[in-house]
Write a protein that holds these residues in place. Structure first.
Motif, mmCIF file in Angstrom:
data_model
loop_
_atom_site.group_PDB
_atom_site.id
_atom_site.type_symbol
_atom_site.label_atom_id
_atom_site.label_comp_id
_atom_site.label_asym_id
_atom_site.label_seq_id
_atom_site.Cartn_x
_atom_site.Cartn_y
_atom_site.Cartn_z
ATOM 1 N N ALA A 240 4.179 -18.430 -19.820
ATOM 2 C CA ALA A 240 4.342 -17.590 -21.014
ATOM 3 C C ALA A 240 5.404 -18.161 -21.941
ATOM 4 O O ALA A 240 5.247 -18.140 -23.172
ATOM 5 N N ALA A 241 6.480 -18.672 -21.363
ATOM 6 C CA ALA A 241 7.549 -19.265 -22.176
ATOM 7 C C ALA A 241 7.038 -20.480 -22.937
ATOM 8 O O ALA A 241 7.381 -20.688 -24.112
ATOM 9 N N ALA A 242 6.201 -21.279 -22.287
ATOM 10 C CA ALA A 242 5.650 -22.477 -22.927
ATOM 11 C C ALA A 242 4.710 -22.113 -24.069
ATOM 12 O O ALA A 242 4.710 -22.764 -25.113
ATOM 13 N N VAL A 243 3.913 -21.057 -23.872
ATOM 14 C CA VAL A 243 2.990 -20.617 -24.923
ATOM 15 C C VAL A 243 3.772 -20.175 -26.158
ATOM 16 O O VAL A 243 3.422 -20.515 -27.292
ATOM 17 N N LYS A 244 4.849 -19.443 -25.949
ATOM 18 C CA LYS A 244 5.667 -18.980 -27.066
ATOM 19 C C LYS A 244 6.321 -20.136 -27.816
ATOM 20 O O LYS A 244 6.426 -20.126 -29.041
ATOM 21 N N LYS A 245 6.744 -21.139 -27.066
ATOM 22 C CA LYS A 245 7.393 -22.296 -27.681
ATOM 23 C C LYS A 245 6.368 -23.308 -28.215
ATOM 24 O O LYS A 245 6.736 -24.252 -28.909
ATOM 25 N N GLN A 246 5.096 -23.098 -27.876
ATOM 26 C CA GLN A 246 4.020 -24.026 -28.240
ATOM 27 C C GLN A 246 4.310 -25.435 -27.732
ATOM 28 O O GLN A 246 4.123 -26.434 -28.429
ATOM 29 N N ILE A 247 4.744 -25.480 -26.485
ATOM 30 C CA ILE A 247 5.009 -26.731 -25.781
ATOM 31 C C ILE A 247 4.295 -26.658 -24.435
ATOM 32 O O ILE A 247 4.442 -25.664 -23.727
ATOM 33 N N PRO A 248 3.514 -27.638 -24.046
ATOM 34 C CA PRO A 248 2.845 -27.601 -22.742
ATOM 35 C C PRO A 248 3.857 -27.415 -21.615
ATOM 36 O O PRO A 248 4.899 -28.072 -21.599
ATOM 37 N N PHE A 249 3.542 -26.520 -20.668
ATOM 38 C CA PHE A 249 4.514 -26.261 -19.600
ATOM 39 C C PHE A 249 4.699 -27.476 -18.696
ATOM 40 O O PHE A 249 5.722 -27.611 -18.035
ATOM 41 N N ALA A 250 3.732 -28.389 -18.683
ATOM 42 C CA ALA A 250 3.886 -29.616 -17.909
ATOM 43 C C ALA A 250 5.037 -30.460 -18.443
ATOM 44 O O ALA A 250 5.657 -31.230 -17.702
ATOM 45 N N PHE A 251 5.337 -30.291 -19.722
ATOM 46 C CA PHE A 251 6.435 -31.017 -20.363
ATOM 47 C C PHE A 251 7.700 -30.178 -20.429
ATOM 48 O O PHE A 251 8.805 -30.678 -20.264
ATOM 49 N N LEU A 252 7.541 -28.867 -20.646
ATOM 50 C CA LEU A 252 8.685 -27.975 -20.797
ATOM 51 C C LEU A 252 9.478 -27.832 -19.511
ATOM 52 O O LEU A 252 10.716 -27.842 -19.528
ATOM 53 N N ALA A 253 8.786 -27.685 -18.394
ATOM 54 C CA ALA A 253 9.455 -27.473 -17.104
ATOM 55 C C ALA A 253 8.702 -28.217 -16.015
ATOM 56 O O ALA A 253 7.976 -27.614 -15.208
ATOM 57 N N PRO A 254 8.827 -29.535 -15.962
ATOM 58 C CA PRO A 254 8.018 -30.350 -15.048
ATOM 59 C C PRO A 254 8.216 -30.042 -13.569
ATOM 60 O O PRO A 254 7.336 -30.337 -12.757
ATOM 61 N N ASN A 255 9.351 -29.435 -13.216
ATOM 62 C CA ASN A 255 9.610 -29.145 -11.808
ATOM 63 C C ASN A 255 9.299 -27.703 -11.416
ATOM 64 O O ASN A 255 9.594 -27.283 -10.302
ATOM 65 N N ALA A 256 8.713 -26.943 -12.327
ATOM 66 C CA ALA A 256 8.364 -25.550 -12.044
ATOM 67 C C ALA A 256 7.231 -25.482 -11.026
ATOM 68 O O ALA A 256 6.428 -26.411 -10.910
ATOM 69 N N PRO A 257 7.139 -24.370 -10.273
ATOM 70 C CA PRO A 257 6.068 -24.228 -9.270
ATOM 71 C C PRO A 257 4.668 -24.443 -9.835
ATOM 72 O O PRO A 257 3.809 -25.037 -9.174
ATOM 73 N N VAL A 258 4.426 -23.974 -11.060
ATOM 74 C CA VAL A 258 3.099 -24.126 -11.653
ATOM 75 C C VAL A 258 2.737 -25.599 -11.803
ATOM 76 O O VAL A 258 1.575 -25.990 -11.625
ATOM 77 N N ASN A 259 3.722 -26.444 -12.079
ATOM 78 C CA ASN A 259 3.445 -27.865 -12.231
ATOM 79 C C ASN A 259 3.295 -28.572 -10.887
ATOM 80 O O ASN A 259 2.550 -29.557 -10.784
ATOM 81 N N LEU A 260 3.974 -28.078 -9.877
ATOM 82 C CA LEU A 260 3.752 -28.609 -8.534
ATOM 83 C C LEU A 260 2.299 -28.404 -8.131
ATOM 84 O O LEU A 260 1.648 -29.295 -7.583
ATOM 85 N N CYS A 261 1.780 -27.224 -8.447
ATOM 86 C CA CYS A 261 0.389 -26.913 -8.123
ATOM 87 C C CYS A 261 -0.578 -27.815 -8.883
ATOM 88 O O CYS A 261 -1.527 -28.363 -8.305
ATOM 89 N N LEU A 262 -0.361 -27.971 -10.192
ATOM 90 C CA LEU A 262 -1.282 -28.774 -10.997
ATOM 91 C C LEU A 262 -1.211 -30.256 -10.632
ATOM 92 O O LEU A 262 -2.220 -30.963 -10.686
ATOM 93 N N ASN A 263 -0.041 -30.718 -10.261
ATOM 94 C CA ASN A 263 0.086 -32.095 -9.807
ATOM 95 C C ASN A 263 -0.728 -32.300 -8.534
ATOM 96 O O ASN A 263 -1.388 -33.335 -8.345
ATOM 97 N N HIS A 264 -0.689 -31.302 -7.668
ATOM 98 C CA HIS A 264 -1.450 -31.290 -6.424
ATOM 99 C C HIS A 264 -2.950 -31.390 -6.729
ATOM 100 O O HIS A 264 -3.684 -32.179 -6.126
ATOM 101 N N ILE A 265 -3.398 -30.608 -7.700
ATOM 102 C CA ILE A 265 -4.810 -30.592 -8.080
ATOM 103 C C ILE A 265 -5.226 -31.912 -8.736
ATOM 104 O O ILE A 265 -6.309 -32.441 -8.466
#
Length: 294
Positions: A240-265
């Motif tokens: 949600a924070a990334a959407v508000k900032k209009q920055i992909p969350f993969a770039f905004l917070a690369p170590n966040a849990p959501v990115n761990l999951c997507l890296n896995h995928i």
């Protein structure tokens, strides 16, 4: 194929032949879809593309194509206003190579035609021209097509033309039902689709596994099709924070849990070996999320 296929026998067969011609090409086309809106499909499409493009073990050249014809938002998630979009390709005003927007994330974007309701249901000739145009993009390793939600004729056309189909769903009952619905619509048009299921916004790996297995078992029992469990993505406030900032969350917070999951995928898509989900970080995150207040 059902008696009343969405595309009709001739059109569906044409798309299968086109899919066969894609199969001999180096570029792999992945269509990401969902049975309903609001499940995070576009966000998954964009950020999965970034993970593939920035993969440490094997970086890929990726194009993310927004095929939501009428309510496109990939460019909104990135805070960009493209000069040209798919409308110009459909109308013959531009070639698809001329509307590509190159980003700082090592991937390219093809913007959809936001706000043009007349494009929501293309004529057969326009639809075929658009899918044919995808073949002109020969430099990419992956083309990720972010489709509209639902089972319109346009959506099914893109799905049938792809090498792989990723159906995004959440644990909500309506999303589960709609995910089954879109898979059923695909099966009504072809019996050889490569369908993968991705569970989004889950609270734990246990929840993801329970819901995904339920969908997969129902599809096997009633549709006689094998759906692959691609993985899951945690519910994460970073999105949600990334959407508000209009920055992909993969770039905004690369170590966040959501990115761990997507890296896995992303590694699974590239056939790169990944750690067991009950070990390491996934074991930690599973325990962590279970203890978070509701």
């Amino acid at each position: 194929m059902t008696e009343k296929g969405i595309l009709g026998p001739d059109q569906a067969e044409g798309l299968r032949r086109m899919m066969g011609s894609f199969a001999n090409h180096d570029t792999k086309i992945i269509a990401i879809t969902s049975g309903k809106g609001g499940v995070g499909k576009s966000s998954i499409s964009l950020n999965l593309g970034i993970h593939l493009a920035r993969m440490k073990e094997s970086p890929q050249k990726v194009i993310v194509m927004d095929a939501d014809l009428g309510l496109a938002n990939i460019n909104v998630l990135m805070g960009i206003i493209p000069k040209y979009n798919l409308m110009h390709v459909i109308k013959g005003q531009k070639k698809i190579s001329e509307i590509i927007y190159k980003t700082e994330y090592n991937l390219d974007i093809i913007a959809g035609a936001n706000g043009f309701s007349q494009l929501a249901n293309l004529k057969d000739e326009e639809k075929q021209n658009l899918i044919q145009a995808i073949r002109e993009i020969s430099y990419a390793d992956y083309i990720i097509i972010d489709t509209s939600a639902g089972i319109s004729s346009n959506v099914i056309s893109f799905l049938l033309a792809a090498h792989e189909i990723i159906v995004v769903a959440t644990p909500e009952p309506t999303s589960i039902t709609d995910a089954y619905g879109v898979i059923k619509a695909i099966v009504a048009e072809t019996d050889n689709a490569n369908i993968k299921l991705l569970m989004n916004r889950v609270s734990s790996p246990a929840e993801a596994n329970k819901v995904s297995q339920r969908i997969i078992q129902i599809c096997g029992q009633f549709l006689n099709i094998k759906v692959e469990n691609l993985g899951f993505v945690f519910e994460d406030p970073v999105v949600a924070a990334a959407v508000k900032k209009q920055i992909p969350f993969a770039f905004l917070a690369p170590n966040a849990p959501v990115n761990l999951c997507l890296n896995h995928i992303a590694k699974r898509l590239l056939n790169i070996q990944v750690a067991d989900e009950d070990k390491g970080w996934f074991k930690f995150l599973n325990a962590f999320f279970k203890r978070m207040p509701a």
